[in-house]
Scaffold this active site. Structure first.
Site, mmCIF file in Angstrom:
data_model
loop_
_atom_site.group_PDB
_atom_site.id
_atom_site.type_symbol
_atom_site.label_atom_id
_atom_site.label_comp_id
_atom_site.label_asym_id
_atom_site.label_seq_id
_atom_site.Cartn_x
_atom_site.Cartn_y
_atom_site.Cartn_z
ATOM 1 N N GLU A 1 16.827 0.754 16.616
ATOM 2 C CA GLU A 1 16.300 1.844 17.172
ATOM 3 C C GLU A 1 15.516 1.466 18.698
ATOM 4 O O GLU A 1 15.079 2.521 19.169
ATOM 5 C CB GLU A 1 15.086 2.252 16.389
ATOM 6 C CG GLU A 1 15.243 2.539 14.919
ATOM 7 C CD GLU A 1 13.906 2.867 14.424
ATOM 8 O OE1 GLU A 1 12.896 2.701 14.577
ATOM 9 O OE2 GLU A 1 14.060 3.240 12.907
ATOM 10 N N ASP B 1 8.963 -6.191 -7.007
ATOM 11 C CA ASP B 1 8.269 -6.859 -5.809
ATOM 12 C C ASP B 1 8.048 -8.019 -6.218
ATOM 13 O O ASP B 1 7.754 -8.235 -7.413
ATOM 14 C CB ASP B 1 6.942 -6.065 -5.398
ATOM 15 C CG ASP B 1 6.190 -6.449 -4.332
ATOM 16 O OD1 ASP B 1 6.276 -7.718 -3.784
ATOM 17 O OD2 ASP B 1 6.129 -5.589 -3.288
ATOM 18 N N HIS C 1 12.024 8.114 12.999
ATOM 19 C CA HIS C 1 10.693 7.128 12.710
ATOM 20 C C HIS C 1 9.505 7.804 12.871
ATOM 21 O O HIS C 1 8.642 7.458 13.660
ATOM 22 C CB HIS C 1 10.837 5.931 13.377
ATOM 23 C CG HIS C 1 10.207 4.657 12.980
ATOM 24 N ND1 HIS C 1 10.732 3.326 12.893
ATOM 25 C CD2 HIS C 1 8.930 4.628 12.164
ATOM 26 C CE1 HIS C 1 9.832 2.432 12.397
ATOM 27 N NE2 HIS C 1 9.194 3.234 11.835
ATOM 28 N N ALA D 1 11.252 2.537 5.712
ATOM 29 C CA ALA D 1 10.601 1.360 5.867
ATOM 30 C C ALA D 1 11.091 0.500 7.491
ATOM 31 O O ALA D 1 10.445 0.858 8.288
ATOM 32 C CB ALA D 1 10.812 0.463 4.847
ATOM 33 N N ARG D 2 12.132 0.015 7.231
ATOM 34 C CA ARG D 2 12.798 -0.523 8.368
ATOM 35 C C ARG D 2 14.257 -0.395 8.176
ATOM 36 O O ARG D 2 14.863 -0.613 7.300
ATOM 37 C CB ARG D 2 12.506 -1.972 8.635
ATOM 38 C CG ARG D 2 11.161 -2.181 9.269
ATOM 39 C CD ARG D 2 10.986 -1.752 10.798
ATOM 40 N NE ARG D 2 9.739 -1.981 11.342
ATOM 41 C CZ ARG D 2 8.502 -1.019 11.032
ATOM 42 N NH1 ARG D 2 8.915 0.093 10.497
ATOM 43 N NH2 ARG D 2 7.520 -1.216 11.736
ATOM 44 N N PRO E 1 8.565 -4.846 4.237
ATOM 45 C CA PRO E 1 8.485 -5.277 5.373
ATOM 46 C C PRO E 1 9.972 -5.929 5.679
ATOM 47 O O PRO E 1 10.441 -6.369 4.760
ATOM 48 C CB PRO E 1 7.450 -6.397 5.892
ATOM 49 C CG PRO E 1 7.232 -6.867 4.299
ATOM 50 C CD PRO E 1 7.484 -5.929 3.450
ATOM 51 N N ASP F 1 14.348 7.665 7.605
ATOM 52 C CA ASP F 1 13.582 7.977 8.731
ATOM 53 C C ASP F 1 13.693 6.674 9.677
ATOM 54 O O ASP F 1 13.068 6.882 10.798
ATOM 55 C CB ASP F 1 12.080 8.158 8.493
ATOM 56 C CG ASP F 1 11.010 8.120 9.468
ATOM 57 O OD1 ASP F 1 11.406 9.308 10.204
ATOM 58 O OD2 ASP F 1 10.130 7.494 9.737
ATOM 59 N N ARG G 1 0.716 -1.285 0.008
ATOM 60 C CA ARG G 1 -0.119 0.114 0.067
ATOM 61 C C ARG G 1 0.731 1.428 0.005
ATOM 62 O O ARG G 1 0.331 2.102 -0.586
ATOM 63 C CB ARG G 1 -0.907 0.198 1.197
ATOM 64 C CG ARG G 1 -1.847 -1.108 1.071
ATOM 65 C CD ARG G 1 -2.957 -1.027 2.257
ATOM 66 N NE ARG G 1 -3.948 -0.048 2.302
ATOM 67 C CZ ARG G 1 -3.982 0.763 3.596
ATOM 68 N NH1 ARG G 1 -3.373 0.884 4.492
ATOM 69 N NH2 ARG G 1 -4.799 1.714 3.500
HETATM 70 C C1 COI Z 1 4.681 0.842 11.432
HETATM 71 O O1 COI Z 1 3.436 0.991 11.454
HETATM 72 O O2 COI Z 1 5.267 -0.348 11.236
HETATM 73 C C2 COI Z 1 5.649 1.922 11.653
HETATM 74 O O3 COI Z 1 6.853 1.948 11.325
HETATM 75 C C3 COI Z 1 5.308 3.205 12.651
HETATM 76 C C4 COI Z 1 5.462 2.779 14.116
HETATM 77 C C5 COI Z 1 6.731 2.422 14.419
HETATM 78 C C6 COI Z 1 4.542 3.365 15.060
#
Ligand code: COI
Length: 327
Positions: A261, A173, A293, A231-232, A204, A256, A153
């Site tokens: 973290e 993807d 983040h 993202a991560r 993800p 971000d 999304r």
């Molecule tokens: C998520 O929703 O996966 C985020 O990255 C935001 C969350 C760390 C509050």
């Protein structure tokens, strides 16, 4: 039904918890703290628990199991903070939520523009009345080829937004989305690395893509590539990123998220000495923007997070299909 909420935030979530718990007839137990072995007992008597991105390891899951918790709903899209394998073994269901993808998509485009227009340097100079031009000439997005990794999304919303800028867009993807094909061309990672001036991550974090962007990947990228990550942190090998920035192969980055973290973000740590050297290094570069983040953080997203976490628990309790079930 009853749901226990950890990391309950009075200043922004409370109004939504009140609104939706009343609307759905849910009784809430709350703690402002993150769940730990020491306070897991607070969830005793609650089968449903709502959390955010604090580490949920096997030991904590075992404790929850002991106290009769049947399901954990994380009020986040990502669920890499939860040991889902252990949860499955212990028979604890896990769900995530979805929220308006615009919050992260808008923020991503903002980081892209800030990175290619050298906004960090412009703002630093402005603060000290340095109004000179050398060193802050930017580049224009329509001249860019952008690679979007991940077309869920959020990735799709980024592609939609970018299409208005007139840049060439590649997407990658495992699961191709038909709507994306009107605005972007699906291709493989190698082509993205070779062709793209800017690469943005929207997938993800899973076991098989940990450090996807490593030394090898960076070596294959176009000279002067810009990297944006909302993202991560674990998708990028931070040491390799730092080397890439030092060597100049990476001309700018908008981050971000960073690795490791946990326990740091969403707390006031200004008086603490943090042992986060990579963060200090990244922050010190003039061409790297680091934000804590925050891409998710809008009124709409917080409302969606709270609402969908409650709904997810309710669907499960009522034996309905849970749209957000993970395990
Ligand atoms: C998520 O929703 O996966 C985020 O990255 C935001 C969350 C760390 C509050």
């Amino acid at each position: 039904m009853k749901i226990f909420v950890y990391n309950y935030r009075e200043f922004d979530e409370a109004e939504y918890f009140q609104k939706f718990s009343q609307e759905y007839g849910v009784e809430l137990g709350i703690s402002k703290d993150a769940p730990t072995l020491e306070n897991a007992h607070l969830a005793r008597g609650y089968e449903y628990v709502s959390i955010i991105t604090t580490r949920i390891d096997r030991a904590l899951l075992e404790k929850f199991c002991e106290y009769g918790v049947k399901m954990l709903s994380t009020r986040t899209v990502g669920y890499d903070h939860i040991d889902t394998r252990a949860a499955k073994e212990l028979g604890i269901h896990v769900s995530n939520v979805s929220y308006s993808p615009e919050c992260v998509a808008d923020y991503t485009v903002m980081l892209m523009l800030m990175s290619i227009r050298k906004m960090k340097r412009i703002m630093q100079r402005e603060e000290i009345n340095d109004f000179s031009l050398p060193g802050i000439q930017g580049r224009e997005l329509p001249n860019f080829t952008v690679g979007v990794l991940g077309t869920g999304r959020i990735g799709r919303a980024v592609i939609r937004d970018l299409s208005g800028f007139g840049c060439k867009i590649y997407a990658c993807d495992k699961h191709e989305n038909e709507d994306v094909k009107a605005q972007a061309q699906y291709t493989d990672l190698e082509t993205i690395y070779r062709e793209c001036d800017l690469i943005t991550l929207h997938m993800p974090l899973l076991e098989d893509n940990f450090h996807l962007i490593d030394r090898d990947a960076i070596a294959k990228m176009k000279d002067g590539v810009v990297i944006v990550n909302t993202a991560r942190g674990g998708l990028i090998d931070t040491k390799a990123l730092i080397e890439g920035i030092e060597s100049g192969r990476i001309s700018a980055a908008g981050l971000d998220v960073i690795e490791d973290e946990f326990g740091m973000y969403y707390h006031d740590r200004k008086s603490d000495v943090l042992s986060k050297r990579d963060l200090y290094i990244l922050r010190g570069f003039p061409n790297v923007i680091v934000t804590p983040h925050m891409a998710f953080y809008t009124d709409q997203a917080v409302s969606d997070m709270v609402k969908n976490s409650l709904l997810s628990c309710m669907y499960h309790a009522e034996g309905k299909e849970d749209l957000w079930a993970v395990v």
